[in-house]
Design a protein around this motif. Structure first.
Motif, PDB file in Angstrom:
ATOM      1  N   PHE A  78       0.835  -1.209   0.000  1.00 55.26           N
ATOM      2  CA  PHE A  78       0.000   0.000   0.000  1.00 55.26           C
ATOM      3  C   PHE A  78       0.872   1.261   0.000  1.00 55.26           C
ATOM      4  O   PHE A  78       0.542   2.258  -0.640  1.00 55.26           O
ATOM      5  CB  PHE A  78      -0.935   0.000   1.203  1.00 55.26           C
ATOM      6  CG  PHE A  78      -2.188  -0.804   0.992  1.00 55.26           C
ATOM      7  CD1 PHE A  78      -3.100  -0.446  -0.001  1.00 55.26           C
ATOM      8  CD2 PHE A  78      -2.448  -1.931   1.744  1.00 55.26           C
ATOM      9  CE1 PHE A  78      -4.250  -1.195  -0.216  1.00 55.26           C
ATOM     10  CE2 PHE A  78      -3.603  -2.683   1.539  1.00 55.26           C
ATOM     11  CZ  PHE A  78      -4.504  -2.320   0.553  1.00 55.26           C
ATOM     12  N   GLY A  79       1.974   1.200   0.737  1.00 55.32           N
ATOM     13  CA  GLY A  79       2.862   2.362   0.790  1.00 55.32           C
ATOM     14  C   GLY A  79       3.476   2.665  -0.564  1.00 55.32           C
ATOM     15  O   GLY A  79       3.502   3.816  -1.006  1.00 55.32           O
ATOM     16  N   VAL A  80       3.972   1.624  -1.233  1.00 52.04           N
ATOM     17  CA  VAL A  80       4.588   1.815  -2.559  1.00 52.04           C
ATOM     18  C   VAL A  80       3.549   2.353  -3.543  1.00 52.04           C
ATOM     19  O   VAL A  80       3.810   3.300  -4.302  1.00 52.04           O
ATOM     20  CB  VAL A  80       5.183   0.487  -3.074  1.00 52.04           C
ATOM     21  CG1 VAL A  80       5.581   0.603  -4.539  1.00 52.04           C
ATOM     22  CG2 VAL A  80       6.396   0.102  -2.233  1.00 52.04           C
ATOM     23  N   TYR A 113      14.103  11.817  -8.103  1.00 55.65           N
ATOM     24  CA  TYR A 113      15.185  11.229  -7.319  1.00 55.65           C
ATOM     25  C   TYR A 113      14.801  11.077  -5.852  1.00 55.65           C
ATOM     26  O   TYR A 113      15.299  10.193  -5.153  1.00 55.65           O
ATOM     27  CB  TYR A 113      16.466  12.050  -7.508  1.00 55.65           C
ATOM     28  CG  TYR A 113      17.009  11.820  -8.892  1.00 55.65           C
ATOM     29  CD1 TYR A 113      17.896  10.780  -9.145  1.00 55.65           C
ATOM     30  CD2 TYR A 113      16.565  12.570  -9.970  1.00 55.65           C
ATOM     31  CE1 TYR A 113      18.359  10.522 -10.417  1.00 55.65           C
ATOM     32  CE2 TYR A 113      17.014  12.327 -11.254  1.00 55.65           C
ATOM     33  CZ  TYR A 113      17.911  11.292 -11.468  1.00 55.65           C
ATOM     34  OH  TYR A 113      18.345  11.025 -12.740  1.00 55.65           O
ATOM     35  N   ILE A 114      13.908  11.946  -5.379  1.00 53.62           N
ATOM     36  CA  ILE A 114      13.370  11.745  -4.026  1.00 53.62           C
ATOM     37  C   ILE A 114      12.550  10.453  -3.989  1.00 53.62           C
ATOM     38  O   ILE A 114      12.590   9.690  -3.025  1.00 53.62           O
ATOM     39  CB  ILE A 114      12.503  12.957  -3.617  1.00 53.62           C
ATOM     40  CG1 ILE A 114      13.391  14.188  -3.445  1.00 53.62           C
ATOM     41  CG2 ILE A 114      11.744  12.672  -2.325  1.00 53.62           C
ATOM     42  CD1 ILE A 114      12.618  15.471  -3.183  1.00 53.62           C
ATOM     43  N   LEU A 119      11.494   5.011  -1.951  1.00 53.79           N
ATOM     44  CA  LEU A 119      11.203   3.597  -2.214  1.00 53.79           C
ATOM     45  C   LEU A 119      12.312   2.703  -1.678  1.00 53.79           C
ATOM     46  O   LEU A 119      12.053   1.635  -1.111  1.00 53.79           O
ATOM     47  CB  LEU A 119      11.013   3.365  -3.720  1.00 53.79           C
ATOM     48  CG  LEU A 119       9.767   4.014  -4.346  1.00 53.79           C
ATOM     49  CD1 LEU A 119       9.711   3.713  -5.848  1.00 53.79           C
ATOM     50  CD2 LEU A 119       8.488   3.506  -3.686  1.00 53.79           C
ATOM     51  N   HIS A 120      13.553   3.138  -1.847  1.00 55.25           N
ATOM     52  CA  HIS A 120      14.700   2.373  -1.317  1.00 55.25           C
ATOM     53  C   HIS A 120      14.593   2.241   0.199  1.00 55.25           C
ATOM     54  O   HIS A 120      14.762   1.144   0.763  1.00 55.25           O
ATOM     55  CB  HIS A 120      15.998   3.054  -1.735  1.00 55.25           C
ATOM     56  CG  HIS A 120      17.070   3.073  -0.690  1.00 55.25           C
ATOM     57  ND1 HIS A 120      17.658   1.918  -0.208  1.00 55.25           N
ATOM     58  CD2 HIS A 120      17.663   4.103  -0.024  1.00 55.25           C
ATOM     59  CE1 HIS A 120      18.567   2.245   0.700  1.00 55.25           C
ATOM     60  NE2 HIS A 120      18.581   3.546   0.834  1.00 55.25           N
ATOM     61  N   PHE A 286      18.433  -3.704  -8.211  1.00 53.51           N
ATOM     62  CA  PHE A 286      18.141  -4.188  -6.856  1.00 53.51           C
ATOM     63  C   PHE A 286      16.650  -4.232  -6.557  1.00 53.51           C
ATOM     64  O   PHE A 286      16.160  -5.151  -5.911  1.00 53.51           O
ATOM     65  CB  PHE A 286      18.846  -3.311  -5.815  1.00 53.51           C
ATOM     66  CG  PHE A 286      20.341  -3.497  -5.795  1.00 53.51           C
ATOM     67  CD1 PHE A 286      20.899  -4.763  -5.768  1.00 53.51           C
ATOM     68  CD2 PHE A 286      21.189  -2.409  -5.798  1.00 53.51           C
ATOM     69  CE1 PHE A 286      22.266  -4.944  -5.760  1.00 53.51           C
ATOM     70  CE2 PHE A 286      22.565  -2.575  -5.784  1.00 53.51           C
ATOM     71  CZ  PHE A 286      23.103  -3.844  -5.764  1.00 53.51           C
ATOM     72  N   TYR A 287      15.922  -3.208  -7.029  1.00 54.37           N
ATOM     73  CA  TYR A 287      14.542  -3.050  -6.560  1.00 54.37           C
ATOM     74  C   TYR A 287      13.481  -3.412  -7.596  1.00 54.37           C
ATOM     75  O   TYR A 287      12.301  -3.349  -7.288  1.00 54.37           O
ATOM     76  CB  TYR A 287      14.336  -1.609  -6.068  1.00 54.37           C
ATOM     77  CG  TYR A 287      15.221  -1.294  -4.897  1.00 54.37           C
ATOM     78  CD1 TYR A 287      15.017  -1.904  -3.668  1.00 54.37           C
ATOM     79  CD2 TYR A 287      16.299  -0.425  -5.030  1.00 54.37           C
ATOM     80  CE1 TYR A 287      15.838  -1.650  -2.587  1.00 54.37           C
ATOM     81  CE2 TYR A 287      17.137  -0.160  -3.957  1.00 54.37           C
ATOM     82  CZ  TYR A 287      16.909  -0.786  -2.736  1.00 54.37           C
ATOM     83  OH  TYR A 287      17.732  -0.541  -1.667  1.00 54.37           O
TER      84      TYR A 287
END
Length: 479
Positions: A78-80, A113-114, A119-120, A286-287
């Motif tokens: 939900f956050g993503v 970029y934020i 997300l990272h 990575f993500y």
């Protein structure tokens, strides 16, 4: 605040001087936080312009805070989705115009970029790779670091934290000189090479659309030269910017990651993206790529399918990465071209390894003809795909492709492949023989020689800026 403006020089000098007044960690963190705030404020003329950015930061921080106490996959999902939806709305993607827009102008620079940093943090906090509670001021210093605010490099929080306002910074004369040399070299790339390439590109681009019926050969050459000049402009503009912020970071105790590693020496499209905008490529690896491969392998566990699942994951990853670059329909085309390039490259590697065997494939890959053809086709394909960045409207992009036609596009790629392959072959043969005599190298490396080199670069920067009568802008701040 443009990086080439006198205001930025004064601001940067002020932050560096203020930072080194005291060894207090709290004081240094305060200086960095204030520096970020002043840098962002320089882009706005009314407080309402900053409100959407603040809302985006608050949403990200709230998600990270929730995940730090409730490491639920549902909460992460939900956050993503919430952060991505907010980002898409604020960036004004043309596909979602029906969602409406905020009825006032606001700041969107730095938003992309934020997003990567938030997300990272969310993923790493959820997975346990980040087990500490991140305070709001540390979150602000990390997500809005003025050195990386406009366009990266994308630094991991774990690396940022290690140098965040540390009390001891070992600066000596040699380290300071190399930091200044890196900054000056960045400005030389930015203001001289990129600006001259942009000047020539801006002169040639309109000629692609002049009325009339130019010859086939002239049109192909004109397109190939124009597209190549844009690529040169983009590379030196972006890598120059990176030199400036990485060199400046040294003076503030920050070790920012490198973003370029001789990308035009790559022998394949996949290798190219390991050398170009590396922090972005690594972030997507990575993500997105790694989790997608793991998910696909759990669904289709047959070993015979593993290579082809990788091909599909490459396509999806590069498609998303391409679409991220812009908000109009033409960037979907850019994403498809990126995805096609990556997946075709991977399929070629898989097919060659199966047909020839790994040993014969490696032997073939080391032949001179293969190396320079691979380098040439890699660069020319990238140059072709970048057309989407200087033709951001789909109608203009389609009009150019229609005018070139399939034969013109094929001829342009073939011509650029030969030209780039030949150029790098000659450069690689000549470069090892261009060694300066020992006495000249001694003079160059002396204190006077090093300072004269810097001074001559600064004089060249001033001269070219004066001749061009315009201050260059940073191209990636639009992404």
């Amino acid at each position: 605040m443009s990086l080439t403006s006198p205001l930025f020089f004064a601001f940067l000098a002020g932050v560096i001087l203020a930072y080194h007044i005291s060894d207090s960690v709290s004081y240094r963190k305060l200086v960095l936080g204030l520096g970020n705030g002043i840098f962002i404020a320089s882009y706005v003329t009314d407080y309402t312009q900053i409100l959407p950015l603040l809302a985006f930061l608050l949403l990200g921080y709230a998600c990270i805070s929730i995940l730090s106490v409730w490491k639920s996959s549902l909460a992460l999902g939900f956050g993503v989705l919430g952060v991505l939806a907010c980002y898409v709305f604020l960036k004004r993607f043309s596909f979602f115009d029906d969602l409406g827009r905020l009825p006032f102008p606001y700041l969107t620079i730095g938003l992309s970029y934020i997003l990567f940093r938030i997300l990272h943090l969310m993923v790493d906090v959820h997975s346990g790779d980040l087990d500490e509670r991140i305070g709001p001021t540390a979150f602000f210093r990390y997500t809005c670091n003025f050195l990386c605010f406009v366009s990266g490099p994308i630094q991991r929080y774990q690396d940022f934290r290690a140098a965040d306002g540390i009390a001891v910074i070992k600066l000596d004369a040699d380290k300071v000189f190399h930091a200044f040399a890196r900054v000056i070299a960045g400005y030389a790339k930015f203001v001289i090479i990129a600006a001259l390439a942009d000047y020539a590109f801006s002169f040639l681009k309109p000629q692609l659309f002049l009325p009339g019926d130019p010859s086939f050969v002239k049109l192909c050459i004109l397109y190939g030269v124009t597209a190549s000049l844009y690529t040169i402009y983009l590379y030196y503009n972006f890598s120059g910017y990176m030199d400036i912020v990485i060199g400046s970071g040294v003076l503030l105790g920050q070790s920012l990651p490198e973003n370029f590693d001789r990308p035009f020496s790559a022998r394949s499209f996949l290798e190219f993206w390991q050398r170009w905008h590396m922090t972005l490529s690594q972030w997507f690896k990575f993500y997105l790529f790694n989790p997608l491969v793991m998910l696909l392998m759990s669904w289709f566990p047959a070993p015979a399918l593993t290579a082809y699942l990788g091909v599909f994951a490459f396509f999806v990853t590069f498609l998303v990465m391409g679409i991220w670059h812009g908000t109009t329909a033409v960037f979907v085309v850019y994403g498809l071209l990126m995805g096609a390039g990556a997946s075709i490259n991977k399929l070629w590697q898989v097919a060659c390894a199966q047909w020839l065997g790994k040993k014969r494939y490696r032997a073939m890959s080391e032949t001179l003809g293969y190396i320079y053809f691979a380098r040439g086709i890699t660069i020319s394909y990238f140059v072709l795909a970048l057309t989407c960045l200087w033709m951001p409207e789909l109608s203009d992009f389609a009009g150019l492709l229609t005018r070139l036609g399939p034969a013109g596009i094929s001829a342009a790629i073939a011509g650029m492949t030969v030209a780039f392959g030949l150029f790098w072959f000659i450069a690689d043969q000549v470069a090892p023989h261009l060694t300066a005599p020992s006495f000249l190298a001694t003079i160059r490396d002396s204190l006077i020689g090093r300072n004269l080199t810097l001074a001559s670069q600064m004089m060249a920067i001033v001269a070219v800026t004066t001749l061009l009568h315009k201050s260059p802008d940073f191209v990636y701040k639009a992404f």
